[in-house]
Structure formats: C-alpha cells, structure tokens
Design an enzyme around this catalytic site. Structure first.
Site, PDB file in Angstrom:
ATOM      1  N   ASP A 192       0.851  -1.196   0.000  1.00  0.00           N
ATOM      2  CA  ASP A 192       0.000   0.000   0.000  1.00  0.00           C
ATOM      3  C   ASP A 192       0.893   1.255   0.000  1.00  0.00           C
ATOM      4  O   ASP A 192       2.117   1.158   0.119  1.00  0.00           O
ATOM      5  CB  ASP A 192      -0.859  -0.065   1.278  1.00  0.00           C
ATOM      6  N   GLU A 219       2.865   5.451  -3.761  1.00  0.00           N
ATOM      7  CA  GLU A 219       2.830   6.450  -4.868  1.00  0.00           C
ATOM      8  C   GLU A 219       4.103   7.287  -4.947  1.00  0.00           C
ATOM      9  O   GLU A 219       4.319   7.877  -6.001  1.00  0.00           O
ATOM     10  CB  GLU A 219       1.634   7.390  -4.674  1.00  0.00           C
ATOM     11  N   ASP A 268      -9.110   3.959  -2.160  1.00  0.00           N
ATOM     12  CA  ASP A 268      -9.969   4.401  -1.059  1.00  0.00           C
ATOM     13  C   ASP A 268     -11.239   5.067  -1.586  1.00  0.00           C
ATOM     14  O   ASP A 268     -11.259   6.261  -1.871  1.00  0.00           O
ATOM     15  CB  ASP A 268      -9.202   5.361  -0.141  1.00  0.00           C
TER      16      ASP A 268
END
Ligand code: NAG
Ligand code: NAG
Ligand code: NAG
Ligand code: NAG
Ligand code: NAG
Ligand code: NAG
Length: 894
Positions: free
Chosen positions: A446, A449, A565
């Site tokens: 996760d 980025e 999300d």
C-alpha cells in the site's frame, strides 16, 4: 505570433511495400497559428541511418526557427527521430535529444528491445509511417486500408488546432489529429465521473498520487499512458507512450494533445484489429499479466481495525456460520508493532496464537494476506529491518547523501529505492525472515505512490514521538525548491496544481544511480511490485499473490490492483465498474474495488448492491476504514442474502474465471471486459459504462442507484440466458428494463458459449473438488447453431501457468446443432493431469434446445443418464465423464 510557411510534404517509405500516399486532407498544413509559448518548430533535416532489413530509419530534426528561451524553456536544438518496425504488429516511434541521453523507463522495470537490438525481420508489417519535413510531423497508417491512426501535423483545414512537435528539457508537446469516427478508451488511472469512454474537453493528469479514489477526474495512484482507439466498424488500435514523467493529455475536438514534463517520446502503436489483439500486442511489450493463484479468485475479507487475532478468528468463523464463502482473510496494518513492516504486536497478535490461526486457515483450504508499506520506520534503534537497509545503502537520498526522511504511519520513515539492484535481496531477506515466523500467502503493498504525510526537500525529526496514526506532518521540513519541484509547466496535481512533491518524496531526491524522483516518481509502486513479486516467489516457491495500489503500465505482470480508497455511495459503486474495466485495458486484469466502500458505513441495500457487482470482479474483497463500525457482509440481512447468491454463482464459475486468468496471462486479455470488446461492430456498446462482460460471454448488469427495483441494460443482438433461472432474452440490440429487486443481480450468458462450472462451496479449495457442469447456450430460433468454450486446469499455485503434460490440462468443448440432433464433444490437450485429479463432467445443460429430446447417446452408445427437458432447455445428468478423456454426447430431437 507568426505565420507559418506552407509545408513541404515528404513521404518516405520504410519499405517499398509500406509506401502509402496520404490523401490531401491528411498531412500538410498551412496558415496554422501557434501560441506564443509553444516553442520553435522542427524541421526534418536528413535521414542519417537505415536499419537492416528495411525495418526503419533514423532522422535528424533541427529546430527552425527556435522560439528562444520562452517561459517553458529553451528548445532542444537537435533531435533524433527513429521509426522502427519491431514486429509486424508493433511500430515504435522514438524522439529524443540527438546530443544527450535523456531519462527513459529502465529496462529493469519493463524489459524490451533497445533501439540497437537486432530484430527478426517483420514479414508483413501492418502499420506504416510517413512524415512531413517542415514543420516536422509524422503519421501512422494502417497499410491495408490507408486509414490514418495518428497524425502529429496540424490539419490544413483548421479542423483541429494544435502545435507541431515542441521539445524542451522539461516540456514536450505533441498532438494527433483524430477523426470524428474515433472512440477512445484508457489513459488512467483516475476515477471517472463520466463513464468509460474518454470525453472531449477533458484533460487527464498522469501522476501517481495518494489521494482517495472517491475524488473523481483527477490524478490518482497509477500511471497508464495507453489508450485504445476504436474506429467506425469496430477496428481497434492501441497507442502507448512509454514515458514515466508526469503528463497531461487533453482530448479536444478532433485531437489529442500530450504535454509531458520530461523523458522522451517513445510511442508504440499496436494495430489490433480487435481490442483483444491490441491487448495481446501491448502486453507482449509491457509484460503479460501475472498468473494469479486459484484461491485469489475467491472472496477476500479485510478491514483496517481488526485489532487482535481473536477478532480476526471470529470474522472467519462468522463467515462460515453465515454460509458466505471466504477464501482469504486479511490484516491491514493493525498486526504490526508501531506500524513497522515485518514486525508484530506480541500483545494483540501473540505469535504462537497468530501462527496457529494461520495454520488453521491453511488446514481449511483458506489463505492469509498482510499489508506492508514502503516507508521504513527510522526512529527506533531496535528496528533491524531499517538497520539492515542502512547497511545495504538502499534508501532514497537527498542531495547531501543522507536518506530522505518522510513521515507515514510509523512516524519518521525512509524509503527503499527499489530501482537499486541491492534493494531486492534486502527486501527478499526481510520477507523471508517474517515468513519464517508467520507463513502468510500474499502481500499487500500500500501507500506506494509514494505517500508521505510531509512535503519538503529536506526534513528532520526532533525526536518527539507522537501517538500512533497521526497523519499531520510533525517533521521539520525546509523547501529549497528547484525547477524539478516546480517545473515551468504545472501539472494539475491533486486537481489544484499542487507542487509535484506535495505529500510525496521531493523531486530532487535521488536513486542509487543519480536518477531523480522527478523522473522516476511514477515508477515507485511498480518498482516495489517487481521486487515484491520476486521476493514472494523466492520465499514461498509458489505462484505469488500481491496487491499494489500504485501501478504503471506493465504492473499487471507483477501484481493485482484495487481501485483504492472509495466511499460507501452509489456513485462510488458506479465508478468502480469503470475503473475495473480501465485497469484491465491497462494490462492489470486482476482488479476489484473495496466492496461496500472504504469510507463511511453505507446501508444494507448499498452493500447488497455492491456485493452483487463486486462478487463478479476478478479480485473480490471487502475492506473498510478503522473509523467505521463493523460492516462484514454477514452483519446486514439483505447483504447476506445477496452475498450468498452472487458469491455462490462466482464460485460455480471459478473454472471459467480461472481459464480467463490463463488467457490473461498468456495473451493479456482482460478478465472483465467492456461490451465493445465482444461486440465491436455495434456502436451502441461504446457508450455502455456500467455493465461488464466476464470474458466474452457473461454479461453483468448491476443496479447502481438507490432504491431501484429495475435496471435498464443494453443487450447486444442475440439470445441471452439468465444464469440463475435460465430465463431468456432475445435482443435486437436494445435497451431493456430488467426486474432487479434488492436480492436480484442480473447475470446473463450469451448464445455461442459453453461455460465450464463446478458446484459452489465456502472455499475455492472445496469448490474445485466438485463435479463439473457444462452450460451450453444456443441461439433461439436458429435451426443451425454452434457453441464453444474451454477450460484450463492446473493445481492453481505452480509458479508457471503453462500447458504441460502431467501438470495441466486444457479442454475445448464444441456443440453443433441442427433441427434433428445436437452433439457436444470435447477435445483434450494433456488430459493426464485432469485424470489424475479425477475431475468429471457430471451434467450438461443445453439452453435453447428447441424441442423434446428422444435419445441421448454418450460416446456413441445409448446411456443410462438422466434426461430432463424443461421448456427450451435440455438437462443431462449422471454422466460421470472424465474431463481428461475426450467424449461426445449426442441427442436427437423428437
Ligand atoms: C480483542 O479486541 C476486541 C475488540 O477491540 C476486544 O473486545 C477484545 O477484548 C480483545 N481481545 C483480546 C484477547 O485482546
Ligand atoms: C518537535 O516538533 C514538534 C512538531 O513540530 C513540536 O510540537 C515539538 O514541540 C518539538 N519538540 C521539540 C523538543 O522541539
Ligand atoms: C431511498 O429510500 C430511502 C428510504 O425510504 C430514502 O430515505 C432515500 O431518500 C431514498 N433515496 C433515493 C435516492 O431515492
Ligand atoms: C440505450 O440507452 C442509452 C442510455 O439511456 C442511450 O444513450 C442509448 O441510445 C440507448 N440505445 C438504444 C439502442 O436505444
Ligand atoms: C506423465 O506421467 C506419466 C506417468 O507418471 C509418465 O509415464 C509420462 O512420461 C509423463 N509425461 C511427461 C511428458 O512427463
Ligand atoms: C431443418 O433444417 C433444414 C436445413 O436447414 C431445413 O431444410 C428443414 O426445413 C428444417 N426442418 C424443420 C422441421 O425445421
């Protein structure tokens, strides 16, 4: 402003065969006015090299006249333009600085032929290149039809207004003319408020960003600079710009414009002609999607906030009690000690008990996945993972040579440089050490980025430890911004033109070889996925499963993906359908959304609708945020009913999904497809955004609005059968209103399909042991008809997913019917494996068998099978035919 001279048009054939004359309306321009800041114009000076086998050429471009140093920077004086036919179905066009190497996507991320690689001669190229010399522009043409697919020269008649090529250090601009018959798809990743098809007037910002997926139409976690263009009649081609720098792509009337802040122009054109062909050609270059383990196609349960192992155990038990399938249990960050990767909290997740729980899952044929983040906590002296990384010197660095400090869940963190070849062995070792303690089956990567709660070029930590989970920045950060943090062209980052380094590693941060984050930012998640896939494969010696939030084109070769999300709203449910199809078209077919929504509770009815849709996505996982109350499927009465039904069917369809997984891996075909993939000549399908196909044959038409009891759905021409009750729809190619009370999901199979199915069960492990049913769908009212289908079988977790004797079996089924009789036959490749596993076909259901049946023969003999003829369907059961041996079943109509 300046008036541009009449263009001279030169057409150079790469091979005589390729000579294509462009019609007057194509290349060639006059009177086009360009904007003051657009840069100079390039002129093709000379062809300096021809490749062997007439596979292309290299030409020099010179700026003439230069715009000087305009606000976007100085034009690069001399460029190389290289056109190469890499295969008959792949054309590469490359433009870069002739004098200096510029940043390109590393070979370690996407291995591919270099410009100097020797290539096999392409025997019959499908595409050709032509160019104009001044201003320089190129066009790509489909040789067989002369159709122009891409044309970077502005049209003479002003029907599209754009600049010819602009090439500066930090600003590259190139456009293509698009005919009104073009329909575009792709260019992600972003949440789309306006459906699947790209819309004129939109600008797509490609910059990997940790912003919630619930915000539509802005930059998001992934970077997919690839589109599919479907022209009138349904012929498709694909265009990839292999460039990892930030960019904006604007779709205007009759043109598409790329504005890129660095790197090179490296275009690849894939001629199709079908969308599946495009996917095959494109994934051959960027990487075939990773084979997924069988169990990963089952249902996954996760939430942030499963505080201890008792809670997790209870959830697994509650699924069983509720009779809802569950293959894989997950833990978010909760299991860890101080949010540190590869640690556990001994109080809440006592290792002995935790391991016992995981062993129990395995004994029950279930699996377990845990989350890790790339940020490595750097505040604790006792944290060995961090220390070993320091010893290996594998962290991203600031210009003073120190690891760059950011802040994420563990507080101050440093970030592994996964482009550094030494990072993977370090990472693999960490995975190994933790796996030795707890035998997890997959990893969820996760926040890659890469996410940062701080913004700044240099941050320090003053030693104050803050309570867990603070998301506001408490590091002391300074900003000494350079043109990397603030390039002359501002991307619409976060939808608000934030600085590039906003809430991520600063752009001046460097990788091991001096590469800056400015260039490599969009590859962070992909590079972590490459390293993590290697680590998991080495450690588990089984087919790896990993789930990554950030991706780049080609990431599908390494990882599954989820849409991020989202929120418990009907809009988010609708968005998820589009993003899942877009991910498949980017070459990342193993994808799904947080079922029932990450943020907010939502209602029973919404959750019911969401599982009705999400069950049929390849990756099917419920997940929610810590702040929410519990919202497992079994807690809501309507959702429970819908989950049993939808997952019940998904589990029956697992052999079909698994065969799609095989084709995704072998050919790049998405498992979930937009309707136009299977019905390209029906232009109505281009506008269908909220229905999807599983493979080519099964259509899901979900409800995506509150309180609805019907759904309006488009059905391409043909006969469609409801998968639950076998009722039929005969469509002329029309919108139909279907009944859809809260417990109904419309799933239809179309004529021509043979679907391999097994029985439902609470785990895929149990479902795989059950007998097969073949569901044959024939058209109604058609005396001569046929259907076909296939199944691929292996043990579901070998590292390689290939057809190989004793390891896997492939069977193709065929049905042919006339008005007197019908047959269903199988053609088996490498039946040994299926024989060894004792798989049998026990039942055949023929939908659309028109009249009563008098005789059924099996392998040419009358047999003792049970035959039922209900309305228009024939059902033959008690067959007991080994799937690994060829058989023929025939029937005669009365
Ligand atoms: C686990 O967490 C739950 C929910 O927070 C709590 O009620 C329970 O007491 C905890 N159990 C143990 C053994 O810590
Ligand atoms: C450390 O930084 C935090 C956050 O900026 C601040 O609240 C705290 O007072 C600082 N502590 C010291 C000892 O300077
Ligand atoms: C759906 O029904 C509920 C309960 O009757 C109501 O509160 C809600 O406003 C309705 N929503 C829509 C969009 O009609
Ligand atoms: C089906 O409905 C959609 C959405 O309302 C509409 O755009 C489309 O034209 C309709 N198609 C047909 C064939 O009626
Ligand atoms: C498959 O297994 C059988 C039985 O063990 C063996 O005889 C045969 O040689 C194997 N075939 C291959 C190609 O390995
Ligand atoms: C059966 O099919 C044949 C060939 O298509 C046709 O000539 C014949 O009329 C059909 N018979 C019936 C009863 O439909």
């Amino acid at each position: 402003m300046m008036q541009v001279q009449i263009t001279t048009m030169a057409v150079l054939a790469i091979v005589t065969l390729l000579l294509v004359a462009l019609s007057g309306g194509g290349v060639g321009a006059s009177g086009f006015r360009r904007t003051a800041t657009a840069g100079g114009r390039y002129k093709l000076q000379s062809v300096v090299k021809e490749y062997a086998n007439k596979q292309g050429f290299e030409a020099k471009l010179a700026v003439s006249p230069s715009s000087g140093n305009d606000p976007l920077g100085r034009d690069i004086g001399s460029l190389s333009f290289i056109a190469r036919i890499e295969k008959s179905t792949r054309l590469r066009l490359y433009i870069s600085d002739a004098a200096k190497q510029r940043w390109e996507v590393p070979q370690s991320i996407i291995p591919r032929p270099t410009l100097s690689s020797d290539l096999e001669p392409a025997t019959e190229p499908v595409l050709a290149v032509t160019y104009t010399t001044q201003p320089f522009g190129f066009a790509v043409t489909r040789i067989a039809t002369g159709e122009v697919l891409f044309n970077s020269t502005p049209p003479a008649d002003g029907s599209a207004k754009f600049n010819p090529l602009v090439f500066k250090d930090q600003y590259i601009e190139i456009s293509t003319q698009l005919p009104s018959t073009a329909t575009l798809f792709g260019l992600g990743e972003s949440t789309r408020s306006d459906g699947l098809k790209l819309k004129q007037g939109r600008t797509y910002t490609l910059w990997t960003t940790d912003i919630a997926a619930l915000f539509p139409d802005i930059d998001l976690y992934g970077d997919w600079p690839f589109y599919i263009d479907v022209r009138e009649g349904g012929t498709a081609h694909g265009v990839l710009l292999l460039n990892s720098n930030g960019m904006e792509i604007t779709y205007s009337e009759n043109s598409l414009t790329y504005r890129i802040i660095g790197g090179v122009l490296d275009f690849y054109f894939f001629p199709g002609p079908s969308s599946l062909d495009v996917m095959d050609q494109y994934t051959q270059l960027v990487g075939r999607p990773a084979a997924q383990p069988y169990w990963s196609l089952g249902f996954h349960q996760c939430r942030w906030g499963y505080r201890n192992v008792t809670v997790v155990k209870n959830v697994v038990e509650n699924f069983r009690k509720a009779n809802i399938p569950l293959d894989t249990m997950w833990n978010d960050i909760d299991y860890s000690d101080r949010f540190l990767d590869f640690t556990h909290d001994e109080e809440r997740f006592p290792m002995k008990e935790w391991r016992g729980f995981v062993d129990g899952l395995h004994a029950n044929g279930q699996h377990y996945v845990i989350l890790i983040d790339p940020g490595i906590g750097s505040a604790y002296d006792d944290y060995q993972t961090y220390k070993r990384g320091l010893e290996q010197d594998i962290y991203l660095k600031t210009d003073d040579g120190k690891p760059y400090l950011g802040q994420v869940w563990p507080g101050p963190v440093v970030y592994p440089d996964f482009l550094n070849p030494n990072a993977t062995p370090w990472w693999t070792n960490e995975v190994q050490l933790f796996h030795d303690q707890l035998p997890f089956d997959g990893l969820w990567i996760d926040m890659n980025e890469v996410s940062n709660f701080c913004t700044g070029t240099h941050c320090t930590w003053n030693g104050t430890i803050f309570p867990d989970g603070i998301t506001s920045c408490y590091l002391q950060c300074t900003d000494s911004y350079t043109n990397l943090d603030e390039p002359p062209f501002k991307l619409n980052h976060f939808g608000t033109h934030e600085k590039l380094g906003h809430l991520t590693a600063a752009m001046t941060v460097t990788h091991w070889d001096g590469t800056t984050e400015y260039d490599a930012h969009n590859l962070y998640g992909m590079s972590e996925a490459v390293a993590t896939k290697k680590a998991l494969t080495e450690v588990r010696q089984k087919r790896p499963f990993l789930l990554s939030r950030s991706t780049f084109v080609g990431a599908g070769a390494h990882t599954a993906h989820w849409t991020g999300d989202n929120k418990a709203t009907y809009d988010d449910l609708a968005y998820s359908i589009v993003t899942v199809m877009n991910s498949g078209m980017a070459g990342i077919p193993m994808v799904g959304a947080d079922i029932c929504g990450f943020y907010d509770m939502g209602t029973d009815e919404l959750c019911s609708r969401w599982i009705q849709t999400g069950a049929f996505h390849p990756f099917s996982r419920a997940h929610t945020i810590r702040d929410n109350g519990n919202k497992e499927l079994y807690l809501f009465p309507k959702t429970t009913v819908s989950a049993r039904k939808a997952l019940g069917l998904k589990y029956q369809l697992l052999p079909y999904y698994y065969t799609l997984n095989y084709y995704a891996h072998k050919k790049g075909y998405p498992m979930i497809r937009p309707l136009f993939f299977a019905f390209p000549s029906d232009p109505e399908t281009f506008d269908v955004s909220y229905q999807f196909l599983i493979g080519d044959h099964i259509l899901v038409s979900p409800v995506i609005t509150a309180n609805a009891t019907t759904v309006n759905a488009y059905f391409p021409k043909g006969t469609w059968y409801n998968m639950f009750d076998h009722s039929q729809i005969i469509s002329k190619g029309e919108n139909l209103t279907l009944q859809a009370p809260w417990d109904v999901i419309n799933v239809h199979v179309n004529e021509g399909a043979i679907i391999p199915m097994q029985e439902g069960a609470l785990t895929s492990t149990a479902a795989r042991k059950t007998p097969f049913t073949l569901l044959v769908a024939l058209p109604r009212n058609s005396p001569l008809s046929s259907a076909s289908g296939e199944v691929f079988l292996d043990n579901g977790e070998d590292i390689d997913m290939v057809l190989k004797a004793n390891q896997s079996t492939y069977v193709r089924f065929k049905t042919a019917v006339d008005n007197k009789s019908g047959t269903l036959s199988s053609h088996v490749e490498h039946g040994e494996y299926a024989l060894q596993e004792r798989w049998i076909v026990d039942k055949v259901i023929v939908l659309g068998a028109e009249s009563a049946v008098s005789v059924v023969d099996v392998n040419g003999k009358p047999s003792q099978v049970k035959v039922m003829h209900k309305e228009h369907n024939l059902e033959v059961s008690g067959l007991g035919l080994a799937i690994g041996k060829e058989f023929e079943i025939s029937w005669t109509f009365a």
